[in-house]
Design an enzyme around this catalytic site. Sequence first.
Site, PDB file in Angstrom:
ATOM      1  CB  SER A 165     -29.126  -9.815  -8.139  1.00 59.05           C
ATOM      2  OG  SER A 165     -30.329  -9.418  -7.516  1.00 59.05           O
ATOM      3  CB  SER A 191      16.490   3.299  22.013  1.00 63.36           C
ATOM      4  OG  SER A 191      15.214   3.914  22.081  1.00 63.36           O
ATOM      5  CB  THR A 192      11.540   1.418  21.813  1.00 65.37           C
ATOM      6  OG1 THR A 192      11.441   0.473  22.878  1.00 65.37           O
ATOM      7  CG2 THR A 192      10.293   1.336  20.951  1.00 65.37           C
ATOM      8  CE  LYS A 196     -28.538  -6.059 -11.724  1.00 65.56           C
ATOM      9  NZ  LYS A 196     -27.230  -5.755 -11.146  1.00 65.56           N
TER      10      LYS A 196
END
Length: 450
Positions: free
Chosen positions: A330, A152-153, A336
């Site tokens: 940045s 079965s699934t 930075k």
Amino acid sequence: MEGGISISHNNEFVTRTEKDSFGEVDIPITALYGIQTMRTVQNLSFSGKKLREYPEYIQSLARVKKAAAMANQEAGVIAASISQPILHACDQLIEGYYHDQFIVDILHGGGGIGTNMNVNEVLANLANQYLGSSLGKYSPVHPVEHVNASQSTADVCHTAARMAIVQCFQRTDEELTKACNILEEKAQAFVNVTTISRTCLQDAMRIQLGDVFSGYVSLLKRRHRSLKEAVMSLLTVNLGGTVIGSGVGAPEKYKEVVIEKLREVSKQNIILRDNLFDAAQNIDDLAHASKQLSLFATSLIKVAKDLRLLSSGPEAGFSEIRLPSVQAGSSFFPGKVNPVIPETMIQSCFQILGCDRVVQAALEHGELDLNVFEGSACANIMDGLNMLTNAIALFSELCLQGVEVNMERCDELSNTFIPIVVELKEKLGYSAVSALIKEQDRESIKKLLK
């Protein structure tokens, strides 16, 4: 199912037509999937994430189908002339071929029926093609009557998904071990570096930076062990229980041998659940594994945040450690550099926490005799593991490996006021030092220890 060939004038592709009790559907003539797969795609798709993006799951489904075919042959359910081409088709999927044919949405409803039928149809068409038959004819090998025989699934997907999670975890396990080893090396390297500790984000006593890092190591190793135990416990499965755990539809001989066949095919130490009705109804084993994954993610957030704070600055922050620079931080501030790798680690952990919430919801909303949301839980655990694996690999290589100490800054901070006061307290006592602080300024108190 019946098949035919027609020309679709809408998309100018050659198609074949397959029929079921709901009508006809046109399918690309070379497709290995069939009408049930297409119905799932048309009716149940929403996430944009396809089953083909989960190779471990496809391979595990093929291993389950291979074990089932072997058990069905031994039980006399299907003849060798049918089982052998199915086994050949399973091997093709296990080796990584034809995964592009798995087009159902990984999160479709219906308790996983689309997943199971997608694999059934692909295997049937591959088997028939191997035997020289046409795609879509489903003769002599039928996707339900033969590929899905005795199954079965509910027990196929339950079993395969857990095997897939364990397979996914193998990479995770390696990366987590690597990260812990790197942190352990840093703890040893920093053992003689004295800096300042902080409680409530305020100055506290002196501490060895190596001791700080040893705490990270201990935390992550503990969480790693718990996660591994939870994941490996998923190899207790319900194959043979069919839909609700009764085993109806599977002959006794099949049920006697199918787990043994699965161990043989998968090379995993798979065992059968004690109560197959419980297995169909409840997915607390998945919820437990997911919760351990979320605890690991939460712990990593703490470590990554600490590294971010300890490296803050470089002039106006803590600046006790330096993290590797990997890219500009940045588009506005020249020069930075931001802690982008820890921030990536943190964001990935946010996503993992979100995945865990889905798993817990799937557990909570299970009803009566079958939890139909199990597939969603399994997919989210695999997503969480894959994100953790990818993020921790970057974290290790681009951040942890290159952490350096700012010795001058650590020395400066370890000789600030509160650490000095703590040392003085050890000599004079808490009350005496408290009184002294009221009477004298900080510089005078520092001189008492010189």
